[in-house]
Design an enzyme around this catalytic site. Structure first.
Site, PDB file in Angstrom:
ATOM      1  CD  GLN A  78       7.497   8.851  13.924  1.00 44.24           C
ATOM      2  OE1 GLN A  78       7.393   7.757  13.379  1.00 44.24           O
ATOM      3  NE2 GLN A  78       6.856   9.147  15.051  1.00 44.24           N
ATOM      4  CG  HIS A 124       9.842   4.419  15.589  1.00 43.27           C
ATOM      5  ND1 HIS A 124       9.132   3.436  16.223  1.00 43.27           N
ATOM      6  CD2 HIS A 124       9.007   5.494  15.511  1.00 43.27           C
ATOM      7  CE1 HIS A 124       7.920   3.883  16.522  1.00 43.27           C
ATOM      8  NE2 HIS A 124       7.824   5.140  16.105  1.00 43.27           N
ATOM      9  CD  GLU A 159       5.131   5.138   8.597  1.00 43.06           C
ATOM     10  OE1 GLU A 159       4.610   4.207   9.236  1.00 43.06           O
ATOM     11  OE2 GLU A 159       6.337   5.454   8.703  1.00 43.06           O
ATOM     12  CG  HIS A 160       4.034   9.164  10.331  1.00 44.17           C
ATOM     13  ND1 HIS A 160       5.111   8.284  10.348  1.00 44.17           N
ATOM     14  CD2 HIS A 160       3.026   8.543  10.991  1.00 44.17           C
ATOM     15  CE1 HIS A 160       4.757   7.184  10.985  1.00 44.17           C
ATOM     16  NE2 HIS A 160       3.509   7.308  11.392  1.00 44.17           N
ATOM     17  CG  ASP A 216       3.244   6.912  16.387  1.00 43.71           C
ATOM     18  OD1 ASP A 216       2.971   6.592  15.215  1.00 43.71           O
ATOM     19  OD2 ASP A 216       4.306   7.494  16.701  1.00 43.71           O
ATOM     20  CG  HIS A 238     -18.341 -15.831 -24.026  1.00 38.29           C
ATOM     21  ND1 HIS A 238     -17.473 -16.845 -24.314  1.00 38.29           N
ATOM     22  CD2 HIS A 238     -17.865 -15.224 -22.902  1.00 38.29           C
ATOM     23  CE1 HIS A 238     -16.495 -16.854 -23.418  1.00 38.29           C
ATOM     24  NE2 HIS A 238     -16.715 -15.875 -22.540  1.00 38.29           N
TER      25      HIS A 238
END
Length: 314
Positions: A143, A146, A212-213, A246, A305
């Protein structure tokens, strides 16, 4: 190509009948998107593809785009005006991008639906003394390559594992292709090793981080995974590395970042579906509800109403 698959397949499964895709123009390919991206589009049957990237792609989808000249100025709101329509405005925009794309999606939210404002990728690995340090190091590095801002975090109660991962990570970093980018990510304040007292505290840290992961590399990893409340996706055991998700695992790699997994989920068909509520009463059913409806209406000082219901009784 993986982002094409992750965004388009969820839309196709949801039954979306018109999908437009934007990908940045590549100078080396004559201003067209990268051929691998175009190949993925072709395999999925996506024929409406624009050579546009960045925040301008978000604007194009949100407002539409039209050809303009000196005499014909298109209305950017609807892609119409006197100009020739190049791209109609859409209903939902999903997909990855840099910080400018995320800011653009925030700016048009409410004009169109969006999936999320995704930030840099992140991985947390919850591991105990049974974890293999080479596996942990390899996954942290996967990761980190990235983005210089990517987060790689190890959460463990084992000092021995922490030291072994540090050593393995240093060795792998020197040998990897994107070593400088990964080194910046791994040495940034967003990355590090969190030493905890025990498994319970490790789970509390993982839930607070809401990665996230999240990888679980512990004894009885499935049981630990069941205790996690906040994560975009959970990868269970030593043979479920994040790169599976992924590309090929069947999960989606468009996941909540920056702690938003506390309240958000990964991209799925629901991003392209909306429930519509249907109300269908007959006369008898309405009559049965008129009295309590009138009480509530009067309590809110909205007498008309109640009158709307009573009018049908008269």
């Amino acid at each position: 190509p993986s982002s094409v698959v992750m965004n388009a397949v969820a839309a196709q499964v949801a039954g979306v009948d018109q999908i437009a895709l934007a990908s940045p123009p590549q100078p080396e390919y004559g201003g067209l998107p990268h051929p691998t991206v175009l190949a993925a589009c072709a395999l999925l049957g996506i024929t409406e593809v624009y050579a546009v990237g960045g925040a301008q792609a978000i604007a194009m989808f949100a407002y539409g785009a039209a050809a303009e000249n000196d005499t014909d100025r298109a209305d950017s709101r609807d892609g119409g005006g006197d100009g020739r329509t190049l791209c109609e405005r859409v209903d939902v925009v999903t997909g990855p991008g840099n910080v400018y794309v995320a800011a653009a999606k925030r700016a048009v939210r409410g004009i169109v639906g969006i999936d999320a404002e995704a930030g840099p990728t992140e991985i947390a690995i919850l591991a105990d003394a049974t974890a293999h340090p080479e596996y942990v190091a390899a996954d942290l590095l996967s990761q980190a390559e990235h983005d210089p801002h990517a987060g790689s975090v190890l959460i463990t109660d084992s000092c021995h594992l922490a030291d072994a991962v540090d050593a393995a990570l240093a060795r792998r970093l020197d040998a990897t292709r994107h070593r400088e980018r990964a080194r910046t990510a791994l040495t940034g304040r967003q990355s590090g090793i969190v030493l905890v007292r025990d498994l319970d505290q490790a789970i509390a840290v993982a839930d607070a981080y809401a990665a996230e992961h999240l990888e679980i590399q512990t004894a009885d990893a499935p049981a630990v995974a069941r205790r996690i409340r906040n994560a975009g996706a959970i990868f269970i055991g030593p043979y479920s590395p994040v790169p599976l998700g992924d590309y090929l695992a069947g999960s989606n790699h468009v996941l909540p970042t920056g702690g938003t997994a506390r309240f958000a989920a990964g991209l799925n068909v629901m991003a392209y579906l909306k429930p519509v509520q249907l109300i269908n009463y007959n006369a008898a059913a309405l009559e049965a509800m008129t009295a309590p409806l009138t009480v509530l209406a009067e309590s809110e000082n909205l007498p008309a109403h109640g009158e709307a219901a009573r009018a049908r009784q008269q």
